[in-house]
Enzyme design. Structure first.
Site, mmCIF file in Angstrom:
data_model
loop_
_atom_site.group_PDB
_atom_site.id
_atom_site.type_symbol
_atom_site.label_atom_id
_atom_site.label_comp_id
_atom_site.label_asym_id
_atom_site.label_seq_id
_atom_site.Cartn_x
_atom_site.Cartn_y
_atom_site.Cartn_z
ATOM 1 N N LYS A 201 -1.058 -1.444 -10.803
ATOM 2 C CA LYS A 201 -0.358 -0.961 -10.858
ATOM 3 C C LYS A 201 0.876 -1.171 -10.090
ATOM 4 C CE LYS A 201 2.870 1.288 -9.623
ATOM 5 N NZ LYS A 201 4.370 0.602 -9.370
ATOM 6 N N GLU A 277 -3.231 1.082 2.904
ATOM 7 C CA GLU A 277 -3.115 0.419 3.840
ATOM 8 C C GLU A 277 -1.927 0.765 3.987
ATOM 9 O OE1 GLU A 277 -0.535 -2.209 5.536
ATOM 10 O OE2 GLU A 277 -1.594 -3.975 4.602
ATOM 11 N N CYS A 311 4.421 -4.606 7.303
ATOM 12 C CA CYS A 311 3.516 -3.634 7.761
ATOM 13 C C CYS A 311 3.283 -4.206 8.974
ATOM 14 C CB CYS A 311 2.133 -3.477 7.209
ATOM 15 S SG CYS A 311 1.407 -5.080 6.698
ATOM 16 N N GLU A 408 9.360 3.622 11.100
ATOM 17 C CA GLU A 408 9.756 2.385 10.459
ATOM 18 C C GLU A 408 10.643 2.215 9.946
ATOM 19 O OE1 GLU A 408 6.480 1.422 7.105
ATOM 20 O OE2 GLU A 408 6.215 -0.136 8.223
HETATM 21 P P1 NAI Z 1 6.746 2.698 -1.455
HETATM 22 O O1 NAI Z 1 5.083 3.450 -0.556
HETATM 23 O O2 NAI Z 1 7.341 4.001 -2.037
HETATM 24 O O3 NAI Z 1 5.497 1.846 -2.564
HETATM 25 C C1 NAI Z 1 4.771 1.438 -2.955
HETATM 26 C C2 NAI Z 1 3.820 1.324 -4.232
HETATM 27 O O4 NAI Z 1 4.073 2.377 -4.535
HETATM 28 C C3 NAI Z 1 4.757 1.127 -5.340
HETATM 29 O O5 NAI Z 1 4.024 0.860 -6.007
HETATM 30 C C4 NAI Z 1 5.269 1.758 -5.817
HETATM 31 O O6 NAI Z 1 6.118 2.318 -7.333
HETATM 32 C C5 NAI Z 1 3.977 2.845 -5.425
HETATM 33 N N1 NAI Z 1 4.773 4.986 -5.446
HETATM 34 C C6 NAI Z 1 5.384 5.030 -5.179
HETATM 35 N N2 NAI Z 1 4.979 6.720 -5.754
HETATM 36 C C7 NAI Z 1 4.389 6.840 -6.307
HETATM 37 C C8 NAI Z 1 3.844 8.330 -6.141
HETATM 38 N N3 NAI Z 1 4.541 8.999 -6.049
HETATM 39 N N4 NAI Z 1 2.452 7.205 -6.590
HETATM 40 C C9 NAI Z 1 1.667 6.763 -6.640
HETATM 41 N N5 NAI Z 1 2.123 5.517 -6.934
HETATM 42 C C10 NAI Z 1 3.350 5.491 -6.194
HETATM 43 O O7 NAI Z 1 6.856 1.785 -0.729
HETATM 44 P P2 NAI Z 1 8.265 1.760 -0.784
HETATM 45 O O8 NAI Z 1 9.700 3.473 -1.241
HETATM 46 O O9 NAI Z 1 9.147 0.583 -1.796
HETATM 47 O O10 NAI Z 1 9.209 1.127 0.864
HETATM 48 C C11 NAI Z 1 9.386 2.474 1.542
HETATM 49 C C12 NAI Z 1 8.747 2.119 2.301
HETATM 50 O O11 NAI Z 1 7.303 2.458 3.006
HETATM 51 C C13 NAI Z 1 9.273 0.955 3.737
HETATM 52 O O12 NAI Z 1 10.454 0.774 3.992
HETATM 53 C C14 NAI Z 1 8.070 0.861 4.321
HETATM 54 O O13 NAI Z 1 8.351 1.524 5.716
HETATM 55 C C15 NAI Z 1 6.909 1.544 4.214
HETATM 56 N N6 NAI Z 1 6.074 0.074 2.851
HETATM 57 C C16 NAI Z 1 5.550 -0.188 3.863
HETATM 58 C C17 NAI Z 1 4.243 -1.594 2.916
HETATM 59 C C18 NAI Z 1 3.777 -2.148 3.988
HETATM 60 O O14 NAI Z 1 3.553 -3.360 4.051
HETATM 61 N N7 NAI Z 1 2.695 -1.541 4.229
HETATM 62 C C19 NAI Z 1 4.488 -1.689 1.621
HETATM 63 C C20 NAI Z 1 6.113 -1.003 1.283
HETATM 64 C C21 NAI Z 1 6.592 0.002 1.929
#
Ligand code: NAI
Ligand code: MG
Length: 508
Positions: A201, A277, A311, A408
């Site tokens: 996904k 991660e 990250c 973050e």
């Molecule tokens: P997010 O964690 O909401 O999204 C990442 C993935 O999870 C996307 O595919 C999203 O559709 C999915 N997702 C969201 N809600 C979900 C749920 N309830 N159940 C299952 N999957 C779900 O991250 P977002 O909103 O893009 O970014 C928010 C913050 O997260 C950023 O500002 C950053 O701090 C952190 N982040 C960290 C990343 C990393 O590389 N470790 C990458 C992206 C975001």
């Protein structure tokens, strides 16, 4: 070595890019990929994907939700069934398929990198690096396919005990938008090497390059149902995958908040295995025995690469008090010189934030930083009024209790803190709920290793920042995650160990 951040990467790669980048690339694949076919969503709904540099919609993508996830899981389950074409392949034949996919990614490098730059705003040189890293990860895991084995163990006389390493089953994978293609390879590589089937996904912000990759997997010859991609939103498609009773494992990269939800969903459904991660608040410690100009350059790339949306971004820089002022002076110069703009322009060092929400979050933290009393050295505002561009921002006089030193930001915001002693800086570096990356610059091996051993972090970089390798485990301490990806440890995430105990019946 691959580098998530490096000081000279853009310089070395730019040469051949000027000719190759294509901002007018035709987007071919916008549907859900199940059983090697591109199909519409069951609901018929679509969602828009935006170019964050122009704010224009570049594609309408089929919006998967629970019904589509159910279809994809069914396909992946059938593909995983005993005696299916996939299960009947020799391990080395799985390796050949992964190698073919790597070759196709290499062939279509420009297309993949162009799509990625269009959808997530990453400078083209960074996107091209990412595709090269994708090829490396696929080839690395291709090599593992026929080298996965158990052992024969010491046991009582008259018995034989052995272990088998078996694929865990149907693997769900949920990925973010900041490195969509390479993060997919980091998840598909070990899953497919192990013999699992997958449903990925992708993030709603950047599903297009991954759908292109899905088309390449069909061309490579993976049997139907082995690889499935269901674009859609997190709370619908993502949650349905995390809750699904027939999914044996979820690998997730993204926020801590969602990582916790994935664990709850796993607990509430079938106790599927979970690897996470998540984010970081990575400390980068700079002692006073280094060349200040070089140190500032390394620290600059370590935070500003891909607009801080990484990250392992070095978002807390601890600088020894003796070089603090000189370090800030040089860091300010670098931030002012950093060219922000069109990510397809080879001179651009920084593109936009990926979307309005992520832009707003970063701007909110900048205003909190000012309010809480940090000194704004440079930046702190939007650039232009189209696209989500933020000027490279530096705060000095940051203290550990400030919000910008704790949470973050995921934006181009460098926080510079002052320290005097090793004991003090170790304590402060570890005073965080995160533990993904850490760095130290010093010419004193004792200081470097004392810090490297004491810091609570999954990766530590000495005299550099952000280098990663296909072979070396990557992941987080504390709330930065669970489990490790990359290398042999990454493969273990997709394997179950079975013990077979045999009692020998004496033959006459
Ligand atoms: P997010 O964690 O909401 O999204 C990442 C993935 O999870 C996307 O595919 C999203 O559709 C999915 N997702 C969201 N809600 C979900 C749920 N309830 N159940 C299952 N999957 C779900 O991250 P977002 O909103 O893009 O970014 C928010 C913050 O997260 C950023 O500002 C950053 O701090 C952190 N982040 C960290 C990343 C990393 O590389 N470790 C990458 C992206 C975001
Ligand atoms: Mg989110």
């Amino acid at each position: 070595m691959l580098y998530y951040c490096s000081t000279n990467r853009s310089v070395t790669l730019n040469l051949n890019l000027i000719i190759m980048a294509n901002p007018n690339i035709n987007i071919k694949y916008t549907q859900i990929f199940i059983n090697n076919e591109f199909v519409n969503s069951v609901s018929g709904k679509k969602f828009p994907v935006q170019n964050p540099s122009t704010e224009k919609i570049i594609a309408q993508v089929a919006e998967g939700d629970k019904a589509d996830i159910d279809k994809a899981v069914k396909a992946a389950k059938t593909a995983f069934a005993r005696a299916s074409p996939w299960r009947k392949l020799k391990p080395s034949e799985r390796g050949v398929l992964l190698l073919k996919l790597a070759d196709l990614v290499e062939r279509d490098k420009t297309i993949l990198a162009s799509i990625e730059t269009l959808e997530n705003g990453k400078p083209f040189s960074g996107a091209e690096w990412e595709i090269s890293a994708t090829v490396e990860f696929l080839r690395y895991y291709a090599g593992w396919c026929d080298k996965i084995h158990g052992s024969t163990l010491p046991s009582d006389d008259g018995t034989v005990v052995m272990t088998r390493k078996e694929p865990i089953g149907v693997a769900g994978q949920i990925t973010p938008w900041n490195g969509p293609v390479v993060i997919t390879a980091i998840k598909w590589g070990p899953a497919l090497a192990a013999g699992c089937t997958v449903i990925l996904k992708p993030a709603e912000q950047a599903p297009l390059a991954i759908l292109y990759l899905a088309a390449l997997s069909k061309e490579a010859g993976f049997p139907p149902g082995v690889i499935n991609v269901v674009p859609g939103y997190g709370p619908t498609a993502g949650a349905a995958l995390a809750e699904h009773p027939d999914v044996a494992k979820i690998a997730f990269t993204g926020s801590v908040e969602v990582g916790k939800k994935i664990m709850v969903a796993a607990g509430n459904s079938n106790l599927k295995r979970v690897s996470l991660e998540l984010g970081g608040k990575s400390p980068f410690v700079i002692f006073d025995d280094v060349n200040v100009e070089e140190a500032a350059q390394i620290a600059h790339e370590a935070i500003f690469n891909y607009s801080g949306q990484i990250c392992i971004a070095a978002s807390r820089v601890y600088v020894h008090s003796k070089i603090y002022d000189a370090f800030i002076k040089k860091s300010k110069e670098l931030a002012i010189q950093r060219k922000v703009g069109d990510p397809f322009d080879p001179k651009t060092m920084q593109g936009p934030q990926v979307e309005q929400d992520i832009f707003d979050r970063a701007m909110k933290y900048i205003s909190i930083g000012k309010k809480e009393g940090a000194t704004l050295v440079t930046g702190g505002e939007r650039q232009g009024n189209v696209g989500y561009f933020i000027k490279p921002t530096i705060f000095s006089d940051v203290t550990d209790d400030m919000t910008i030193a704790k949470e973050e930001i995921f934006g181009p915001v460098q926080s510079i803190l002052k320290f005097d002693t090793m004991e003090d800086v170790i304590k402060r570096a570890n005073n965080t709920t995160y533990g993904l990356g850490a760095g130290v610059l010093t010419n004193d091996i004792n200081k470097a290793l004392t810090f490297a051993q004491a810091v609570e972090s999954g990766s530590v970089w000495v005299n550099q920042y952000g280098a990663v390798s296909t072979t070396a485990p990557f992941g987080g301490y504390k709330q930065s995650g669970i489990g490790r990806e990359f290398g042999a440890e990454g493969l273990e995430q997709y394997l179950e160990t079975k013990t077979i105990s045999i009692k020998l019946t004496e033959s006459a």
